[in-house]
Motif scaffolding. Sequence first.
Motif, mmCIF file in Angstrom:
data_model
loop_
_atom_site.group_PDB
_atom_site.id
_atom_site.type_symbol
_atom_site.label_atom_id
_atom_site.label_comp_id
_atom_site.label_asym_id
_atom_site.label_seq_id
_atom_site.Cartn_x
_atom_site.Cartn_y
_atom_site.Cartn_z
ATOM 1 N N ARG A 234 0.842 -1.210 0.000
ATOM 2 C CA ARG A 234 0.000 0.000 0.000
ATOM 3 C C ARG A 234 0.873 1.255 0.000
ATOM 4 O O ARG A 234 0.586 2.219 -0.722
ATOM 5 C CB ARG A 234 -0.933 0.005 1.214
ATOM 6 N N ASP A 235 1.943 1.240 0.795
ATOM 7 C CA ASP A 235 2.825 2.407 0.844
ATOM 8 C C ASP A 235 3.541 2.604 -0.494
ATOM 9 O O ASP A 235 3.685 3.740 -0.971
ATOM 10 C CB ASP A 235 3.844 2.244 1.972
ATOM 11 N N ILE A 236 4.012 1.512 -1.082
ATOM 12 C CA ILE A 236 4.687 1.616 -2.380
ATOM 13 C C ILE A 236 3.738 2.165 -3.440
ATOM 14 O O ILE A 236 4.102 3.054 -4.222
ATOM 15 C CB ILE A 236 5.238 0.236 -2.810
ATOM 16 N N ILE A 237 2.512 1.671 -3.454
ATOM 17 C CA ILE A 237 1.539 2.121 -4.443
ATOM 18 C C ILE A 237 1.194 3.597 -4.244
ATOM 19 O O ILE A 237 1.145 4.374 -5.210
ATOM 20 C CB ILE A 237 0.268 1.248 -4.369
ATOM 21 N N ASN A 238 0.963 4.017 -2.999
ATOM 22 C CA ASN A 238 0.585 5.412 -2.750
ATOM 23 C C ASN A 238 1.722 6.380 -3.066
ATOM 24 O O ASN A 238 1.500 7.448 -3.652
ATOM 25 C CB ASN A 238 0.134 5.576 -1.301
ATOM 26 N N VAL A 239 2.947 6.018 -2.674
ATOM 27 C CA VAL A 239 4.084 6.890 -2.977
ATOM 28 C C VAL A 239 4.307 6.953 -4.486
ATOM 29 O O VAL A 239 4.595 8.026 -5.044
ATOM 30 C CB VAL A 239 5.356 6.391 -2.254
ATOM 31 N N SER A 240 4.162 5.826 -5.169
ATOM 32 C CA SER A 240 4.326 5.800 -6.621
ATOM 33 C C SER A 240 3.230 6.624 -7.305
ATOM 34 O O SER A 240 3.496 7.369 -8.261
ATOM 35 C CB SER A 240 4.290 4.358 -7.134
ATOM 36 N N HIS A 241 2.007 6.504 -6.810
ATOM 37 C CA HIS A 241 0.897 7.285 -7.361
ATOM 38 C C HIS A 241 1.167 8.781 -7.202
ATOM 39 O O HIS A 241 0.929 9.567 -8.136
ATOM 40 C CB HIS A 241 -0.394 6.905 -6.640
ATOM 41 N N ARG A 242 1.707 9.158 -6.060
ATOM 42 C CA ARG A 242 2.019 10.570 -5.816
ATOM 43 C C ARG A 242 3.184 11.029 -6.702
ATOM 44 O O ARG A 242 3.238 12.187 -7.120
ATOM 45 C CB ARG A 242 2.375 10.750 -4.331
ATOM 46 N N TYR A 243 4.100 10.119 -6.989
ATOM 47 C CA TYR A 243 5.251 10.436 -7.839
ATOM 48 C C TYR A 243 4.793 10.851 -9.237
ATOM 49 O O TYR A 243 5.334 11.789 -9.820
ATOM 50 C CB TYR A 243 6.169 9.216 -7.912
ATOM 51 N N PHE A 244 3.801 10.130 -9.764
ATOM 52 C CA PHE A 244 3.330 10.399 -11.120
ATOM 53 C C PHE A 244 2.178 11.404 -11.162
ATOM 54 O O PHE A 244 1.853 11.936 -12.218
ATOM 55 C CB PHE A 244 2.875 9.096 -11.783
ATOM 56 N N ASN A 245 1.565 11.635 -10.009
ATOM 57 C CA ASN A 245 0.437 12.575 -9.935
ATOM 58 C C ASN A 245 0.689 13.538 -8.773
ATOM 59 O O ASN A 245 0.196 13.336 -7.664
ATOM 60 C CB ASN A 245 -0.878 11.817 -9.728
ATOM 61 N N LYS A 246 1.477 14.547 -9.020
ATOM 62 C CA LYS A 246 1.892 15.479 -7.974
ATOM 63 C C LYS A 246 0.679 16.114 -7.297
ATOM 64 O O LYS A 246 -0.257 16.562 -7.951
ATOM 65 C CB LYS A 246 2.769 16.595 -8.565
#
Length: 258
Positions: free
Chosen positions: A104-116
């Motif tokens: 969940r943490d990896i997915i959320n951080v990755s989502h934030r990386y691509f969607n500032k």
Amino acid sequence: MEGLSSRLSVETEGGEPRPSGRRESGGDTGPEPTWDMRTHFRACRFIMETGVKLCMRSVPVATACVLYHRFFQRVTSRVYEPYLVAMSCLYLAGKVEEQHIRTRDIINVSHRYFNKGSSPLECDKEFWDLRDSVVQCELLILRQLNFHVSFEHPHKYLLHYLLSVKSLVNRHAWSRTPVAETSWALLRDCYHGDMCVRHTPQHIAVAALYLALNSYGVELPIGEKEWWQVLCEDVTKADITAVISDLLRLYDMEAKCI
């Protein structure tokens, strides 16, 4: 610091690559990187930046990069989504290096990386589909690597070499120059490309220290052997030059990937 940690160019002195603290604008900086090279460079930068945001230690992040490079040595690059593989490598590296990171943490951080500036994903079908993809991709990576996922890194060698070299240098000169910090930065930068799996860990560690010392003009006492031969018996000047050349090509890659 965003992207690669150092900005170095090469000057030639006596046929050897010599680091310089500047980058010349314009001119020929070598052949254009291929699509694969650009993609893998950006994916490894994603691994490193995401790893920092997940508070991962340097070795687990390095393991994730090695997993990524070794996987794409065995498969066709355009068949698999590089960033999904990168996310799975982070997840698997956390297990290998005993710093488990929640999907969940990896997915959320990755989502934030691509969607500032975006909010964390809701636990809806999209989230669970992505989570399943990360887990399934992890299994694919394990199969492709035949479950050989434990690697030797240059970090322990560089630490030993730094302690050895520090004892040979005047302590005031050592404190005035960030040789240690630069060596670690150069070492970290090596993982942006597949040079981290093409060169041995000891040679990468010696080359990072060699480049850092030369960058700041720090000279070591001259003995019967060169200092790098004392630290690593099987390394040659050609090995050091090869590592440094590959690293400098990565810095050119950074400029072309922006």
